[in-house]
Design a protein around this motif. Structure first.
Motif, short mmCIF file in Angstrom:
data_model
loop_
_atom_site.label_atom_id
_atom_site.label_comp_id
_atom_site.label_asym_id
_atom_site.label_seq_id
_atom_site.Cartn_x
_atom_site.Cartn_y
_atom_site.Cartn_z
N GLU A 321 0.31 -0.24 11.08
CA GLU A 321 0.69 0.98 10.40
C GLU A 321 -0.28 2.22 10.79
O GLU A 321 -1.58 2.03 10.91
CB GLU A 321 0.48 0.60 8.95
CG GLU A 321 1.33 -0.23 8.23
CD GLU A 321 1.28 -0.28 6.99
OE1 GLU A 321 1.74 0.73 6.08
OE2 GLU A 321 1.08 -1.19 6.30
N GLN A 322 0.40 3.52 10.98
CA GLN A 322 -0.38 4.65 11.31
C GLN A 322 -0.89 5.06 9.98
O GLN A 322 -0.36 4.75 8.81
CB GLN A 322 0.80 5.68 12.11
CG GLN A 322 1.23 5.36 13.24
CD GLN A 322 1.91 6.51 13.77
OE1 GLN A 322 2.90 6.04 14.80
NE2 GLN A 322 2.16 7.26 13.09
N LYS A 323 -1.70 6.20 10.14
CA LYS A 323 -2.35 6.72 8.85
C LYS A 323 -1.15 7.76 8.16
O LYS A 323 -1.22 8.07 7.09
CB LYS A 323 -3.59 7.52 9.38
CG LYS A 323 -3.35 8.71 10.19
CD LYS A 323 -4.44 9.69 10.25
CE LYS A 323 -4.41 10.88 10.87
NZ LYS A 323 -5.52 11.72 11.15
N SER A 325 2.24 7.97 6.45
CA SER A 325 2.95 6.76 5.89
C SER A 325 4.29 6.68 6.53
O SER A 325 5.10 7.56 6.69
CB SER A 325 2.91 7.06 4.41
OG SER A 325 3.91 6.42 3.51
N TYR A 328 4.71 3.44 12.34
CA TYR A 328 3.97 2.65 13.01
C TYR A 328 3.62 2.72 14.49
O TYR A 328 4.48 3.23 15.23
CB TYR A 328 4.68 1.25 12.92
CG TYR A 328 4.97 0.59 11.54
CD1 TYR A 328 4.08 -0.40 11.06
CD2 TYR A 328 5.76 1.05 10.55
CE1 TYR A 328 4.27 -0.94 9.89
CE2 TYR A 328 5.59 0.59 9.22
CZ TYR A 328 5.12 -0.54 8.99
OH TYR A 328 5.09 -0.99 7.66
N ARG A 373 9.66 3.94 12.91
CA ARG A 373 9.98 3.67 11.60
C ARG A 373 10.22 2.40 11.65
O ARG A 373 10.52 1.45 12.41
CB ARG A 373 11.22 4.26 11.22
CG ARG A 373 11.01 5.92 10.91
CD ARG A 373 12.12 6.77 10.35
NE ARG A 373 12.00 8.12 10.37
CZ ARG A 373 11.98 9.00 10.90
NH1 ARG A 373 12.29 8.71 12.37
NH2 ARG A 373 11.66 10.23 10.54
N LYS A 374 9.97 1.53 10.26
CA LYS A 374 9.86 0.10 10.11
C LYS A 374 11.38 -0.56 10.48
O LYS A 374 11.15 -1.52 11.15
CB LYS A 374 9.45 -0.10 8.66
CG LYS A 374 9.17 -1.73 8.45
CD LYS A 374 8.55 -2.05 7.28
CE LYS A 374 8.32 -3.48 6.84
NZ LYS A 374 7.62 -3.57 5.80
#
Length: 697
Positions: A321-323, A325, A328, A373-374
């Motif tokens: 996970e990137q900072k 929100s 990724y 994105r997830k």
């Protein structure tokens, strides 16, 4: 050679490339000495290969950043001019091999159309400025160090103070205390720090380096304010340039200057340079690195994953996970850092719908994709899987770093690329649990020079050779116990034992089996190694060094079919006989021309530095006439006073030392530049007259 033309808009870059073409032409005509030409082309990213008649071209990508368009352009260049392969390096560069020397100017010109440079990718220059590939998206970072790395790259590119140093100069910016850019092995390493009031700065590490004799950097600043970053670097480089070794390449890095005169003296000399600095403070543009264009936020159709277990492994080891929100980062494990150009094009097409338009090359020769994105992860995995680029275990024990070794490098002693693939196969097939272990690193170099960073590996190998009777066989020096501790602390791996290359597999198995059996719960490899001690591992591995049990296969290197022959330093070009004194005087005139050019543009500091180099180069020329060859610029200054000024052979108003070292006792003003440049002009004329008198006598 045909005459070269370029349509570039930037006149400075255009002149650079035209100059390279002219230098190649002069070299072909025997007008430039081999050694001088070597330094000229190296500073322009052109490096001789093991194979005669072709070059390796190193593309300088600051902190490993490359856009889709740039990667496609590099792939096109590799097809047109090279072997159709892109090699990712531990300094976040891309290398192209098998390039004709005569075609390098055109190659460079085409790259520059997409803002890609070769300048100072090799040679005795400031090499590529590296950073943590995660900078900008790292959840642990106090702030993004990318703009600082970019500013450092821009400020020192083509900067006169670092064009002809005694050796290369390397810098890194880590994104956090995890120190994933290895500050402790750099000439200057920076770790970001943030005060409670929001003020930005850096912890500074000085004087590290790997090579044949690894030395760890020393912490010299706990908090260097951000506006002092560039002036601090410039002062250190000026000291290295003036006082560093120039004759013995093996002792010419900054770490050896610190060994010779001491850390405190280097810092004192740097403080003395403060008055001469072009800038006393330098505000970094925090927006200098644009944010990548993000992928469209669309609903992705369901993707059927052929091997769900492998996908889960990939998610666990290659995705974070990137900072930011909802986004990724995704790592791509690239075997031995090689990407065929056809694969590179398919890669861009496969990832473009799902990731931001910015790829980072990693220090372990992989790639980092950003802003995924997830819900796009399954489709991205499927696209990578189709290209055989979805292997799990990024930056784990199963992700081996290696230099090209004997495949292309002049200095390679034994093969490293095939060995890396074989060791990775052992991990995947026999120790699959270790693909989750991101603490232990395996790194391989084809020789002792550590381009594969074996000196900071937990388990490292470097190429060597052994003699068994009258025969020679490829071998590896086994290194254990190195690696990153954090916040500027690191460990240099220890030499444990030398074994035949084909037994590297058995070394790996022996160490891993022992670690699995004898390490305590949650014990790190470093703690395990320290508890057991170097002698324990020597005894553990000693049976593998027994040469009485050699098989015929062990006389054949990895990836080869013929019997091993040790061959180092294949010549690049034929030498020519020249007058070194005349060459140095010609270079002095060239440097004075640069001083005049800078002066006309109002670049006072540059004009002053070129004037300084004019005088030092001219003095060195006359000293050679007396057989005096000093290894440092300070030595040249001292010896010129002893051999010419003190003896009255060349009259000056005072000493040469006082004349030349005005450079660090005056502000870089127009007034001083005017006086100093004229003094350099007069001195060069006096030296030329003295030289002419010697020739006539």
């Amino acid at each position: 050679m045909q005459s070269f033309r370029t349509e570039l808009e930037n006149p400075i870059v255009e002149q650079d490339i035209i100059d390279l073409e002219r230098k190649i032409r002069a070299f072909r005509e025997g007008k430039i000495h081999d050694e001088k030409f070597r330094s000229l082309r190296l500073a322009r990213g052109v490096y001789g290969q093991r194979q005669p008649g072709v070059q390796m071209v190193r593309i300088k990508l600051p902190f490993g950043k490359v856009t889709f368009k740039q990667l496609l352009k590099i792939a096109d260049i590799a097809d047109e001019y090279g072997s159709g392969n892109l090699h990712l390096t531990t300094r976040q560069d891309i290398q192209i091999h098998y390039v004709s020397l005569d075609r390098t100017p055109q190659l460079w010109a085409e790259l520059e159309q997409d803002d890609i440079t070769l300048r100072e990718a090799c040679g005795n220059t400031v090499r590529n400025v590296t950073s943590s590939p995660t900078s900008g998206i790292d959840p642990l970072e106090p702030f993004d160090v990318s703009p600082y790395a970019q500013a450092t790259f821009e400020y020192f590119l083509r900067n006169p103070i670092c064009q002809e140093m005694g050796r290369k100069f390397k810098m890194s910016f880590s994104s956090s205390d995890a120190d994933t850019a290895f500050s402790y092995i750099h000439d200057l390493g920076f770790i970001p720090k943030l005060k409670e009031n929001g003020e930005r700065g850096f912890k500074v590490l000085l004087g590290g380096g790997l090579g044949a004799q690894p030395l760890l950097a020393s912490p010299v600043e706990d908090f260097l304010p951000e506006d002092q970053l560039i002036p601090y670097i410039e002062a250190i480089i000026r000291v290295f340039d003036r006082h560093g070794e120039r004759n013995n390449r093996n002792k010419a890095r900054l770490k050896y200057l610190i060994q010779k005169i001491g850390l405190d003296e280097v810092l004192r000399l740097a403080e003395e340079e403060h008055k001469a600095l072009k800038v006393k403070t330098y505000q970094i543009n925090r927006d200098t690195v644009p944010q990548p264009q993000l992928p469209e936020d669309i609903t992705h159709s369901d993707v059927e994953i052929a091997n769900p277990f492998r996908y889960e492994q990939w998610l666990a080891t290659n995705v974070f996970e990137q900072k930011q929100s909802g986004f990724y980062g995704v790592y791509i494990k690239v075997p031995v850092g090689d990407i065929p150009t056809a694969t590179a094009r398919k890669l861009v097409a496969a990832i473009k719908p799902y990731v931001g338009d910015e790829i980072r090359i990693t220090q372990n020769q992989g790639l980092l994709l950003k802003y995924v994105r997830k819900d796009a992860l399954p489709a991205l995995y499927a696209g990578l899987h189709n290209l055989d680029l979805a292997a799990p275990g990024f930056d784990s024990l199963a992700d081996v770093t290696t230099c090209p070794g004997t495949d292309t490098c002049n200095l390679g002693i034994s093969n490293s690329m095939t060995m890396a693939k074989v060791l990775e196969d052992v991990i995947y097939n026999e120790y699959e649990d270790f693909i989750y272990n991101r603490e232990i690193k395996i790194k391989i170099s084809g020789c002792m020079n550590s381009c594969g960073q074996h000196g900071l590996a937990h388990i490292g190998f470097h190429g060597s050779s052994l003699k068994a009777g009258t025969k020679v066989l490829p071998s590896v020096q086994v290194m254990l116990g190195g690696g990153t501790v954090g916040n500027g602390e690191g460990r240099a791996a220890e030499r444990v034992i030398k074994v035949p290359s084909k037994r590297a597999i058995d070394v790996l198995r022996a160490v891993l089996d022992d670690y699995k059996t004898l390490s305590t719960e949650e014990e790190t490899f470093h703690a395990y190694y320290d508890r057991q001690g170097k002698d324990y591992f020597y005894r553990l591995l000693k049976p593998l060094a027994d040469l009485t049990t050699l098989t015929d296969d062990e006389f054949v290197d990895w990836g080869h079919q013929e019997t091993y022959v040790s061959a180092i330093g294949v010549g690049e070009c034929a030498g020519v006989i020249i007058d070194l004194v005349a060459t140095l005087l010609f270079e002095s005139e060239e440097k004075l021309g640069w001083a005049n050019g800078a002066y006309i543009k109002g670049l006072w500091a540059d004009a002053i530095f070129h004037s300084y180099n004019t005088m030092v180069s001219a003095a060195k020329a006359l000293l050679l006439d007396k057989g005096v060859n000093s290894s440092t610029q300070t030595g040249v200054i001292k010896e010129f006073d002893n051999n010419y000024v003190a003896t009255g052979e060349l009259a000056l108003n005072g000493t040469f030392n006082d004349l030349v070292l005005q450079i660090n006792k005056n502000e870089p003003s127009e007034e001083f530049a005017t006086v100093y440049k004229q003094q350099a002009t007069d001195f060069l004329e006096a030296v030329k007259a003295k030289r002419e008198a010697v020739l006539q006598s």
